[in-house]
Write an enzyme that holds these catalytic residues in place. Structure first.
Site, PDB file in Angstrom:
ATOM      1  N   PHE A 150      -3.338 -23.978 -52.961  1.00 16.89           N
ATOM      2  CA  PHE A 150      -4.425 -24.709 -53.625  1.00 16.89           C
ATOM      3  C   PHE A 150      -5.661 -23.850 -53.859  1.00 16.89           C
ATOM      4  CE2 PHE A 150      -6.054 -25.188 -49.276  1.00 16.89           C
ATOM      5  CZ  PHE A 150      -7.430 -25.077 -49.473  1.00 16.89           C
ATOM      6  N   LYS A 174       5.501 -23.439 -59.668  1.00 11.68           N
ATOM      7  CA  LYS A 174       5.244 -24.690 -58.934  1.00 11.68           C
ATOM      8  C   LYS A 174       3.872 -24.543 -58.286  1.00 11.68           C
ATOM      9  CE  LYS A 174       5.163 -26.551 -55.342  1.00 11.68           C
ATOM     10  NZ  LYS A 174       3.862 -27.163 -54.911  1.00 11.68           N
ATOM     11  N   GLU A 177       0.099 -29.055 -55.349  1.00  6.25           N
ATOM     12  CA  GLU A 177      -0.053 -30.437 -55.830  1.00  6.25           C
ATOM     13  C   GLU A 177      -1.501 -30.922 -55.691  1.00  6.25           C
ATOM     14  OE1 GLU A 177       1.428 -29.238 -53.229  1.00  6.25           O
ATOM     15  OE2 GLU A 177       1.802 -30.699 -51.619  1.00  6.25           O
ATOM     16  N   SER A 227       0.435 -20.857 -46.586  1.00  2.00           N
ATOM     17  CA  SER A 227       0.192 -20.688 -45.152  1.00  2.00           C
ATOM     18  C   SER A 227       1.382 -19.969 -44.497  1.00  2.00           C
ATOM     19  CB  SER A 227      -0.014 -22.053 -44.509  1.00  2.00           C
ATOM     20  OG  SER A 227       1.109 -22.855 -44.765  1.00  2.00           O
ATOM     21  N   CYS A 282      -7.943 -16.484 -48.709  1.00  2.00           N
ATOM     22  CA  CYS A 282      -7.082 -15.760 -47.773  1.00  2.00           C
ATOM     23  C   CYS A 282      -7.716 -14.434 -47.374  1.00  2.00           C
ATOM     24  CB  CYS A 282      -5.733 -15.512 -48.396  1.00  2.00           C
ATOM     25  SG  CYS A 282      -5.872 -14.462 -49.830  1.00  2.00           S
ATOM     26  N   GLU A 383      -5.989 -20.074 -37.866  1.00  2.00           N
ATOM     27  CA  GLU A 383      -6.554 -19.857 -39.204  1.00  2.00           C
ATOM     28  C   GLU A 383      -7.219 -21.185 -39.593  1.00  2.00           C
ATOM     29  OE1 GLU A 383      -4.117 -19.807 -42.741  1.00  2.00           O
ATOM     30  OE2 GLU A 383      -5.490 -18.440 -43.730  1.00  2.00           O
TER      31      GLU A 383
HETATM   32  P1  NAD Z   1       0.483 -24.377 -48.069  1.00  2.00           P
HETATM   33  O1  NAD Z   1       1.373 -23.468 -47.301  1.00  2.00           O
HETATM   34  O2  NAD Z   1       0.209 -25.728 -47.509  1.00  2.00           O
HETATM   35  O3  NAD Z   1       1.079 -24.634 -49.542  1.00  2.00           O
HETATM   36  C1  NAD Z   1       1.454 -23.567 -50.376  1.00  2.00           C
HETATM   37  C2  NAD Z   1       2.553 -24.051 -51.311  1.00  2.00           C
HETATM   38  O4  NAD Z   1       3.686 -24.446 -50.547  1.00  2.00           O
HETATM   39  C3  NAD Z   1       2.159 -25.254 -52.154  1.00  2.00           C
HETATM   40  O5  NAD Z   1       2.667 -25.079 -53.447  1.00  2.00           O
HETATM   41  C4  NAD Z   1       2.806 -26.434 -51.431  1.00  2.00           C
HETATM   42  O6  NAD Z   1       3.183 -27.465 -52.309  1.00  2.00           O
HETATM   43  C5  NAD Z   1       4.029 -25.814 -50.790  1.00  2.00           C
HETATM   44  N1  NAD Z   1       4.355 -26.404 -49.485  1.00  2.00           N
HETATM   45  C6  NAD Z   1       3.494 -26.950 -48.577  1.00  2.00           C
HETATM   46  N2  NAD Z   1       4.157 -27.344 -47.483  1.00  2.00           N
HETATM   47  C7  NAD Z   1       5.456 -27.044 -47.688  1.00  2.00           C
HETATM   48  C8  NAD Z   1       6.642 -27.194 -46.902  1.00  2.00           C
HETATM   49  N3  NAD Z   1       6.609 -27.746 -45.687  1.00  2.00           N
HETATM   50  N4  NAD Z   1       7.803 -26.768 -47.414  1.00  2.00           N
HETATM   51  C9  NAD Z   1       7.861 -26.194 -48.640  1.00  2.00           C
HETATM   52  N5  NAD Z   1       6.779 -26.026 -49.422  1.00  2.00           N
HETATM   53  C10 NAD Z   1       5.598 -26.433 -48.955  1.00  2.00           C
HETATM   54  O7  NAD Z   1      -0.872 -23.582 -48.349  1.00  2.00           O
HETATM   55  P2  NAD Z   1      -2.226 -24.133 -48.985  1.00  2.00           P
HETATM   56  O8  NAD Z   1      -2.882 -25.042 -47.999  1.00  2.00           O
HETATM   57  O9  NAD Z   1      -1.978 -24.630 -50.354  1.00  2.00           O
HETATM   58  O10 NAD Z   1      -3.049 -22.773 -49.120  1.00  2.00           O
HETATM   59  C11 NAD Z   1      -3.799 -22.228 -48.081  1.00  2.00           C
HETATM   60  C12 NAD Z   1      -3.009 -21.182 -47.324  1.00  2.00           C
HETATM   61  O11 NAD Z   1      -2.578 -20.163 -48.214  1.00  2.00           O
HETATM   62  C13 NAD Z   1      -3.853 -20.463 -46.271  1.00  2.00           C
HETATM   63  O12 NAD Z   1      -3.048 -20.288 -45.134  1.00  2.00           O
HETATM   64  C14 NAD Z   1      -4.178 -19.128 -46.922  1.00  2.00           C
HETATM   65  O13 NAD Z   1      -4.456 -18.077 -46.031  1.00  2.00           O
HETATM   66  C15 NAD Z   1      -2.936 -18.882 -47.683  1.00  2.00           C
HETATM   67  N6  NAD Z   1      -3.175 -17.948 -48.774  1.00  2.00           N
HETATM   68  C16 NAD Z   1      -2.702 -16.687 -48.635  1.00  2.00           C
HETATM   69  C17 NAD Z   1      -2.926 -15.764 -49.628  1.00  2.00           C
HETATM   70  C18 NAD Z   1      -2.416 -14.363 -49.493  1.00  2.00           C
HETATM   71  O14 NAD Z   1      -2.484 -13.647 -50.481  1.00  2.00           O
HETATM   72  N7  NAD Z   1      -1.913 -13.941 -48.359  1.00  2.00           N
HETATM   73  C19 NAD Z   1      -3.644 -16.125 -50.784  1.00  2.00           C
HETATM   74  C20 NAD Z   1      -4.096 -17.430 -50.896  1.00  2.00           C
HETATM   75  C21 NAD Z   1      -3.853 -18.340 -49.875  1.00  2.00           C
END
Ligand code: NAD
Length: 498
Positions: A150, A174, A177, A227, A282, A383
């Site tokens: 997000f 994808k 959401e 994450s 991140c 985090e």
């Molecule tokens: P998230 O892991 O909740 O979601 C990321 C994606 O995975 C979304 O598209 C979501 O729909 C999907 N998703 C969520 N839960 C899932 C599950 N159980 N099974 C399968 N798919 C699932 O992350 P977020 O809250 O959207 O974003 C924040 C996180 O992203 C933070 O941890 C941040 O550090 C990380 N991030 C990392 C980088 C990097 O380059 N390393 C960059 C941006 C964000």
């Protein structure tokens, strides 16, 4: 009235499946602005079918034609960046100026992808044996998927899709959401730029759609950002299904400040990198290691700067906007409470809202600064992904380095110092993928690659840059004999002489 938000498949809006929906909110007002349709496996399959067909023709489309589309997309994105930034602010909440910065960083990757003809050139060795030449070509994979988080609803999709497309692949994207509209807007822009139908598809959804992607036989590679627990899951499940996967995870980025540093520069950097985008980056700095004796002085300078920040609606020229959802705001506030309970010193407690330049129902939290944090406290181990900066004290460079290297994450880090030798030691010794020297958020420019170490990335290649080109292509080596292909008769062994 909340707007229905659906999908983009085969070069057109795709009607909602009507299976399940999720609310999309404006974080600065708390209002539900849309309901996003959540795809089921059938819809993912439809998107993959469109992409599979499109990939076949797209890989055969000349590089020059592909580049015309890339350049046209770059032009449109440049002209309409303000429109995209407004969409980001409306669904993510980050302030408009920061949203423009996100678009600018994404645009850089589009520009990098415009150099694909150069990047896809293979090597050629003339005369490796008598009349035998060898050359290498890099070919697209076919259909690839991008799953994004997000916090960068435009930049993260732009880290991947332009390079994958430039290399001749078709993409199923994808998005998160929580803020899906930026991806749909960009899909329409690609269409306007002349991208053939099906080369980019946007499927909105949650875990159900992700699982369908991970198991789909026709998807060859997955680029994921999110994450750490989900990144690990995506990596393991995707590779178990035979896919190439790069899964970028979470972070706890440390900024080490040595006693000889310019403390005003360090304090500015800590505040910018700690609280920009409400800490939902991140590459945010979330842990500052002050090497004594400068701790008290530095904390005082940071606290003074926090006092000057305007928190409010991102459309009102504030410094920091709201958090993404009410649940996330409450979770971050819970971390602040846990820090206080564990004995960390709340120099500034962001739960005291005071003056907010926004609607009362926005998902507000002000910046929090904790001092005297120790490594076992949850404000350090977790985090938090919010506007919370924790300060740890170290007695020496070695103690600071040990702290950073003992952390399970390794995304980004920074050192602030005027000692070139110390900075050089740090860049050599620290176990982190992206390092800044007097630069707090060292996000590499597009012609380098972006990637963390340890729990911040699962896979072998980093995002964008030349790693991106490698990830989205397969090498093929061709050995050729022309001119005098003399018949050497039967010989069943490996050739030993030429
Ligand atoms: P998230 O892991 O909740 O979601 C990321 C994606 O995975 C979304 O598209 C979501 O729909 C999907 N998703 C969520 N839960 C899932 C599950 N159980 N099974 C399968 N798919 C699932 O992350 P977020 O809250 O959207 O974003 C924040 C996180 O992203 C933070 O941890 C941040 O550090 C990380 N991030 C990392 C980088 C990097 O380059 N390393 C960059 C941006 C964000």
């Amino acid at each position: 009235m909340p707007t229905p938000i659906a999908h983009w498949i085969d070069g057109a809006e795709h009607a909602p499946v009507g299976h399940r929906t999720a609310p999309v909110t404006d974080p600065a007002t708390g209002e539900v602005s849309g309901h996003v349709d959540l795809a089921d496996a059938g819809l993912v399959d439809a998107a993959v079918a469109s992409a599979t067909k499109a990939a076949e023709a797209w890989r055969r489309t000349s590089l020059s034609r592909r580049m015309q589309v890339l350049f046209a997309f770059r032009q449109l994105l440049d002209e309409r960046r303000d429109e995209l930034a407004a969409i980001i602010t409306a669904e993510h909440g980050k302030v408009h100026d920061d949203a423009l910065g996100e678009v600018a960083r994404g645009l850089e990757v589009v520009e990098f992808a415009c150099s694909a003809p150069h990047l896809l050139k293979g090597g050629y060795s003339e005369g490796v044996s008598a009349n035998v030449d060898v050359h290498e070509i890099r070919q697209p994979l076919g259909v690839v998927a991008v799953i994004s988080p997000f916090n960068f609803p435009a930049m993260v999709p732009l880290w991947f899709a332009p390079i994958a497309i430039a290399c001749g692949n078709a993409v199923v994207l994808k998005p998160s959401e929580k803020d899906p509209s930026a991806s749909l807007w960009m899909a329409r822009l690609w269409h306007e730029a002349g991208l053939p139908d099906g080369v980019l598809n946007v499927v909105n959804g949650d875990k159900e759609a992700v699982d369908a992607i991970l198991e789909h036989d026709h998807i060859r590679a997955v680029s994921f950002v999110g994450s750490t627990p989900v990144a690990r899951y995506v990596y393991e499940r995707g590779t178990a299904h035979g896919k190439r996967v790069q899964a970028l995870g979470g972070a706890k980025n440390h900024m080490v400040v040595l006693p000889d540093a310019d403390l005003d520069l360090a304090a500015d950097a800590a505040v910018n990198a700690g609280f920009g985008s409400a800490g939902e980056r991140c590459m945010a700095i979330s842990a500052l290691v002050a090497v004594e004796p400068i701790g008290d002085d530095l904390v005082e300078r940071i606290a003074e700067r926090i006092g000057r920040l305007r928190v409010g609606d991102g459309r009102r020229a504030c410094d920091m906007g709201p958090l993404i959802t009410a649940e996330h705001r409450d979770r971050v506030a819970g971390h602040v409470a846990a820090g206080v309970d564990a004995g960390a010193e709340p120099v500034v407690d962001g739960r005291d809202l005071g003056d907010i330049d926004g609607e009362p129902d926005g998902f507000w939290l002000r910046p929090t600064l904790f001092d005297h944090v120790t490594p076992e406290m949850s404000v350090y181990t977790e985090e938090i992904f919010g506007p919370v900066l924790v300060v740890l004290r170290a007695e020496s460079y070695d103690e600071a380095l040990h702290l950073v290297n003992a952390n399970p994450y390794g995304n980004g880090t920074a050192i602030f110092t005027n000692d070139g030798g110390a900075a050089r030691r740090y860049q050599e010794e620290v176990e982190v993928g992206m390092v800044g020297v007097n630069v707090p958020i060292p996000v590499p420019v597009a012609y380098y690659s972006f990637g963390g170490w340890k729990n911040s990335l699962f896979g072998d290649t980093h995002a964008y840059g030349t790693d991106g080109v490698r990830f989205y292509t397969r090498g093929k080596v061709v050995t050729t004999r022309w001119l005098d292909p003399s018949h050497a008769g039967l010989h069943l062994g490996f050739p030993q002489h030429d």
